[in-house]
Design an enzyme around this catalytic site. Sequence first.
Site, PDB file in Angstrom:
ATOM      1  N   ARG A   1       0.820  -1.210   0.000  1.00  0.00           N
ATOM      2  CA  ARG A   1       0.000   0.000   0.000  1.00  0.00           C
ATOM      3  C   ARG A   1       0.855   1.263   0.000  1.00  0.00           C
ATOM      4  O   ARG A   1       0.550   2.220  -0.714  1.00  0.00           O
ATOM      5  CB  ARG A   1      -0.955  -0.017   1.200  1.00  0.00           C
ATOM      6  CG  ARG A   1      -1.855   1.210   1.342  1.00  0.00           C
ATOM      7  CD  ARG A   1      -2.466   1.684   0.041  1.00  0.00           C
ATOM      8  NE  ARG A   1      -3.158   0.641  -0.689  1.00  0.00           N
ATOM      9  CZ  ARG A   1      -3.488   0.713  -1.967  1.00  0.00           C
ATOM     10  NH1 ARG A   1      -3.147   1.787  -2.678  1.00  0.00           N
ATOM     11  NH2 ARG A   1      -4.127  -0.257  -2.562  1.00  0.00           N
TER      12      ARG A   1
ATOM     13  N   LYS B   1       2.449  24.900  -3.426  1.00  0.00           N
ATOM     14  CA  LYS B   1       1.162  24.318  -3.019  1.00  0.00           C
ATOM     15  C   LYS B   1       1.246  22.795  -3.159  1.00  0.00           C
ATOM     16  O   LYS B   1       0.680  22.187  -4.069  1.00  0.00           O
ATOM     17  CB  LYS B   1       0.034  24.885  -3.870  1.00  0.00           C
ATOM     18  CG  LYS B   1      -0.162  26.383  -3.657  1.00  0.00           C
ATOM     19  CD  LYS B   1      -1.232  26.946  -4.578  1.00  0.00           C
ATOM     20  CE  LYS B   1      -1.388  28.446  -4.379  1.00  0.00           C
ATOM     21  NZ  LYS B   1      -2.370  29.050  -5.318  1.00  0.00           N
TER      22      LYS B   1
ATOM     23  N   LYS C   1       5.414  38.839  -2.287  1.00  0.00           N
ATOM     24  CA  LYS C   1       4.037  38.750  -2.772  1.00  0.00           C
ATOM     25  C   LYS C   1       3.209  39.880  -2.168  1.00  0.00           C
ATOM     26  O   LYS C   1       3.722  40.751  -1.465  1.00  0.00           O
ATOM     27  CB  LYS C   1       3.475  37.373  -2.440  1.00  0.00           C
ATOM     28  CG  LYS C   1       4.356  36.218  -2.960  1.00  0.00           C
ATOM     29  CD  LYS C   1       3.649  34.903  -2.969  1.00  0.00           C
ATOM     30  CE  LYS C   1       2.735  34.781  -4.152  1.00  0.00           C
ATOM     31  NZ  LYS C   1       2.143  33.425  -4.270  1.00  0.00           N
TER      32      LYS C   1
ATOM     33  N   GLU D   1       5.812  39.910  -7.011  1.00  0.00           N
ATOM     34  CA  GLU D   1       4.477  39.738  -7.576  1.00  0.00           C
ATOM     35  C   GLU D   1       3.770  41.088  -7.671  1.00  0.00           C
ATOM     36  O   GLU D   1       3.800  41.875  -6.713  1.00  0.00           O
ATOM     37  CB  GLU D   1       3.667  38.796  -6.684  1.00  0.00           C
ATOM     38  CG  GLU D   1       2.213  38.643  -7.073  1.00  0.00           C
ATOM     39  CD  GLU D   1       1.427  37.899  -6.009  1.00  0.00           C
ATOM     40  OE1 GLU D   1       1.484  36.653  -6.012  1.00  0.00           O
ATOM     41  OE2 GLU D   1       0.768  38.561  -5.166  1.00  0.00           O
TER      42      GLU D   1
ATOM     43  N   ASP E   1       0.185  38.582 -11.582  1.00  0.00           N
ATOM     44  CA  ASP E   1      -0.772  37.714 -10.907  1.00  0.00           C
ATOM     45  C   ASP E   1      -2.205  38.059 -11.290  1.00  0.00           C
ATOM     46  O   ASP E   1      -2.656  39.192 -11.115  1.00  0.00           O
ATOM     47  CB  ASP E   1      -0.597  37.831  -9.394  1.00  0.00           C
ATOM     48  CG  ASP E   1      -1.445  36.834  -8.631  1.00  0.00           C
ATOM     49  OD1 ASP E   1      -1.429  35.644  -9.003  1.00  0.00           O
ATOM     50  OD2 ASP E   1      -2.126  37.240  -7.674  1.00  0.00           O
TER      51      ASP E   1
END
Length: 282
Positions: free
Chosen positions: A98, A133, A165, A196, A217
């Site tokens: 598994r 992410k 950012k 960004e 963005d």
Amino acid sequence: MLTQTAIDRVVRRALDEDAPWGDLTSETLIPADATATADLVAREPGVFSGGSVFRAAFAATDPAIRVELLAADGSAFAAGDRLARVAGPARAVLTAERVALNLTQRMSGVSTLTARYVAAVRGTAARIADTRKMTPGLRALERHAVVAGGGHNHRFSLSDAVMAKDNHLALVGDDLTGALRDARARLPHTTHIEVEVDRLDQIPAVLAAGVDTIMLDNFSLDDLRAGVALIGDRAIVEASGGVNLDTVAGIAATGVDVISVGALTHAARGIDLGLDIALEQG
């Protein structure tokens, strides 16, 4: 680069989670001296990734297990294809099954989805890149899978590059150019700086600071084209936000250099792979 140390760390943690006190079922039902063979078989088409991880799961369970990889990472496969062959002590094969499948299915899912994005922008100069992410604890594996699918890696971690950012910029004050120049002066000359922006009118102040990459963005296609023209060859142009398989080709056609796609990892589903096992005779 996916190192053996990174693989072993993930595999050991997964095995300890799955069989903390052993495999009660296999130890109860399967004779200790039984041996088995098993084929890793694709139930659907995809792009393979995780061969070294698959092998490591069995090796960590019992070094007597032999794994023969029949597909290389990055190779396409069809439903029904055999991707690996396993042979060894039956109890251990069942114990590792598994964990070996979970990790290989996950990695192959990422590489398969990445390959679809890469195919969608073929003929343009745009690179498909991942983001942070990713599944906690599996970052090294998932980044490897992105590359296996033909994509490129962004920074590995917060420690690798400066990437300012919107929430950073909200806290640096009104003199954005000055803040970025001050940051550049304090950093080693090898450190990459990316900023960004979410509006065209932010670009001149960022350009004046001499950054390496500007991320546009959630720009419209018209604004992406305008941003590419404004930046020219003074910085790498990255597009992000609103990227999916329906939009990525249009984004690439605007002339951006990089398209970062969080979906490569956060939206990838595992590819259906199975381990077909049989008792080894003799």
